[in-house]
Design an enzyme around this catalytic site. Structure first.
Site, PDB file in Angstrom:
ATOM      1  CG  HIS A   1      -0.143  10.009 -16.878  1.00  0.00           C
ATOM      2  ND1 HIS A   1       0.543  10.626 -17.890  1.00  0.00           N
ATOM      3  CD2 HIS A   1       0.103   8.680 -17.006  1.00  0.00           C
ATOM      4  CE1 HIS A   1       1.169   9.712 -18.602  1.00  0.00           C
ATOM      5  NE2 HIS A   1       0.930   8.532 -18.099  1.00  0.00           N
TER       6      HIS A   1
ATOM      7  CG  ASN B   1       5.193   3.034 -16.515  1.00  0.00           C
ATOM      8  OD1 ASN B   1       4.502   2.031 -16.301  1.00  0.00           O
ATOM      9  ND2 ASN B   1       4.735   4.090 -17.156  1.00  0.00           N
TER      10      ASN B   1
ATOM     11  CG  LEU C   1       4.766  -0.254  -3.059  1.00  0.00           C
ATOM     12  CD1 LEU C   1       3.823  -1.399  -2.739  1.00  0.00           C
ATOM     13  CD2 LEU C   1       5.827  -0.155  -1.967  1.00  0.00           C
TER      14      LEU C   1
ATOM     15  CB  CYS D   1      -2.650   2.315 -15.593  1.00  0.00           C
ATOM     16  SG  CYS D   1      -0.996   2.515 -14.932  1.00  0.00           S
TER      17      CYS D   1
ATOM     18  CB  SER E   1       5.946  11.224  -6.896  1.00  0.00           C
ATOM     19  OG  SER E   1       6.560  10.106  -7.501  1.00  0.00           O
TER      20      SER E   1
ATOM     21  CG  HIS F   1       2.318   3.866 -11.531  1.00  0.00           C
ATOM     22  ND1 HIS F   1       3.316   3.886 -12.461  1.00  0.00           N
ATOM     23  CD2 HIS F   1       1.173   4.114 -12.207  1.00  0.00           C
ATOM     24  CE1 HIS F   1       2.804   4.145 -13.662  1.00  0.00           C
ATOM     25  NE2 HIS F   1       1.515   4.285 -13.530  1.00  0.00           N
TER      26      HIS F   1
END
Lengths: 139, 476
Positions: free
Chosen positions: B399, B202, B205, B98, B380, B234
């Site tokens: 992460h 979770n 895009l 991931c 982010s 993600h």
């Protein structure tokens, strides 16, 4: 003990727990708790009959293996299970599940389940003689 | 977490001294506030990891660490096969590889705002997302094995993206040592129609605006300026990785006693690296890494096609692609000695510092881009690997944000429709097939990712380069 299921708290994932008069019934309920991670099982109209079989060296691993088998069928057939009948005999599990194809418009499934973990994995007899079956599933 | 019994090594570094079966100490990187908020289970789990055979120097937990299965999420541990070191399916996680990929767009935030609704609808129509979605590719056996061996490079050869994308992907787009034959027929069956899908939970895009630049030199090297628009994806290895993870977790739990490994808890299931099961897992896990890289590569092509329709002036080269659930063979120096070690990063990002030979030349002086996903509707971050990161935690960083509330608590507190409306008023468009999923992923259900990246920087794991603010979010 009346058969029922519930979720228990895990910070990142979800715990599924089933109660029943026998281990098999607790396994049925734990699998319904699994469905409930995605959608309310009561809203399903299950018509498709799917046969499942699995084995494991002990009762706890049999629960994880059983839930993984259900997750696998959900994923490859793109269905949701509304009812189960489980039989356990000497480490072998045979089951029938009744499922409905995923209808995204009607079900709005919340999240897919990746797999059963061995975290908080327990299958045990309760003081009242009933059975509990539980583990955390990864979402 | 209670801080009693911990040794504070530095402002943001806390050591759990060796006790009981621990072979090495454990170190948690976090501020005091994050430490106090951290789940007590992290202390228990990272101490258990420190007791596994062949572990090197210490077991590490990142600032976003939380209760996982076996290993904590946000856990880093290195093992030496020459000292009986192990590989653990739980130490990688079910969603193998991931990760996050970030694309430039070459357009500015005002360009996107002019077509924001159209872009959101077009992305949502094109990107398969959510439970039960399928990709446009259906892979049968020979193609499946080629994909599992070739990763993003295979996808580029099939016409998904450009060769230049590979240089900006970890492992240059192909994880070496993948063994498609170690992947079960069930795992391949589960993946058959899932390549090029986002998944759920979770995963997301996002179209994001560069809201702030914190480190101008690294930002220039990464090609980021305030007001630029990027796209972040993600997601992971989809059903294939999940199936591999579950199968090997159980097999390792059953076989551990045969290898003489005493597990404090079954969920720490592992196998010696130099055992048939360990090697089989590594072959399958590396194939799953390739599956994740191919998946993000296919999605990249879909995003480019949407932008070509909606914003034809856009160009979308890859900034970088990182994975945060892996076990990789890396070279590290320990006590003056160069060693080849198997590095588990579960919910932790590789963060090579400046000058690392594996980085593409254009990024080498700046350090590796470390892409940190926020929660839906929040910021982010782009960080850069720090020179001090190698000594701190073998070039590893956080992460993401980590959940503050469980899914159940979040679904009780918020209604999905209200979350969507509120974010729309803030200029952020959410598109998702599941309104309950949106409630479970509400911004308030997560910790503040800003405090996590602050701690990562103060601990010397990585340097803050840019903050990204969402404009559009497609949620699985």
């Amino acid at each position: 003990m009346s058969a029922r299921w519930e979720h228990f708290e895990h910070s990142a994932d979800v715990g599924v727990r089933g109660y029943g008069a026998t281990p098999a019934e607790a396994f049925e309920q734990a699998a319904l708790a699994l469905t409930a991670v995605l959608v309310d099982p009561a809203t399903l109209v299950p018509r498709e009959r799917i046969v499942l079989h699995c084995t494991a060296p002990d009762r706890e691993l049999l629960l994880a293996t059983w839930l993984d088998a259900v997750i696998y069928e959900m994923a490859v057939r793109r269905v949701l299970f509304g009812r189960f009948e489980v039989n356990i005999d000497d480490g072998e599990l045979d089951a029938t599940g009744w499922a409905e194809p995923v209808d995204r418009e009607r079900h709005h499934p919340a999240v897919e389940v990746k797999g059963a973990t061995l975290t908080a994995l327990e299958v045990r007899e309760q003081p009242d003689g009933g059975w509990l079956a539980q583990c955390v599933v990864d979402v | 977490m209670e801080l009693g019994g911990l040794t504070r090594l530095a402002e943001c570094a806390w050591q759990i001294p060796m006790q009981g079966p621990m072979r090495v100490p454990a170190v948690i990187y976090a501020t005091e506030t994050l430490m106090r908020e951290m789940d007590e289970k992290v202390r228990e789990q990272i101490s258990n990891v420190a007791a596994l055979p062949g572990i090197v120097r210490a077991a590490y937990a990142m600032p976003d660490a939380h209760w996982g299965y076996g290993f904590p999420i946000g856990g880093v541990a290195l093992f030496d096969p020459r000292e009986g070191g192990v590989v653990s399916a739980g130490g990688v996680g079910f969603d193998i590889s991931c990760g996050v990929r970030c694309l430039h767009t070459g357009v500015r935030s005002e360009d996107v705002r002019a077509v924001q609704r159209e872009l959101a609808d077009a992305l949502y129509a094109r990107i398969p997302a959510g439970v039960g979605s399928t990709g446009s590719l259906s892979l049968r056996s020979r193609d499946m094995d080629a994909m599992l061996g070739g990763g993003a490079r295979w996808a580029v050869e099939q016409g998904y993206g450009e060769a230049a994308d590979l240089e900006r992907t970890e492992e240059h787009g192909t994880m070496a040592g993948a063994d498609p034959h170690a992947v079960s027929p069930e795992a391949k069956r589960r993946q058959r129609d899932e390549l090029g899908t986002l998944g759920s939970g979770n995963h997301y895009l996002e179209v994001q605006e560069v809201a702030a630049i914190l480190a101008p030199v690294q930002a220039r090297a990464f090609g980021l300026a305030a007001g630029d628009v990027v796209v972040s994806i993600h997601c992971g290895s989809r059903g294939l990785g999940h199936q591999i993870g579950t199968e090997f977790l159980k097999r390792m739990a059953i076989e551990a006693p045969r290898h003489g490994i005493a597990l404090p808890d079954r969920e720490l299931a592992c196998a010696p690296i130099d055992s048939p099961l360990g090697e089989e897992y590594l072959g399958a896990m590396r194939a799953a890494i390739n599956c994740a890289l191919a998946n993000r590569q296919v999605l990249t092509q879909l995003v480019r096609e949407v932008f070509a329709d909606v914003l034809p002036q856009a160009r979308l080269p890859l900034l970088y692609d990182v994975s945060h659930n892996t076990c990789k063979l890396e070279t590290h120096e320990v006590d003056g000695r160069t060693r080849r070690l198997y590095v588990h990063r579960k919910g932790a990002t590789r963060a090579f510092g400046p000058g690392h030979p594996d980085l593409p030349e254009a990024l080498r002086d700046a350090g590796q881009p470390v892409l940190i996903g926020g929660s839906m509707g929040t910021s982010s971050w782009v960080l850069a690997g720090a020179a001090s990161g190698e000594a701190s935690a073998f070039a590893s960083a956080c992460h993401g944000a980590g959940r503050a509330l469980s899914r159940h608590q979040a679904a009780k507190r918020w209604r999905g429709r209200e979350v969507v409306d509120e974010l729309a008023r803030a200029g952020i468009l959410i598109r998702s097939p599941s309104i309950r999923g949106v409630a479970e992923e509400a911004p308030g259900a997560y910790k503040d990712v800003g405090t996590v990246v602050d701690a990562a920087e103060r601990a010397g794991l990585a340097v803050k380069v840019a903050r990204l603010a969402p404009l559009v979010c497609v949620k699985g």
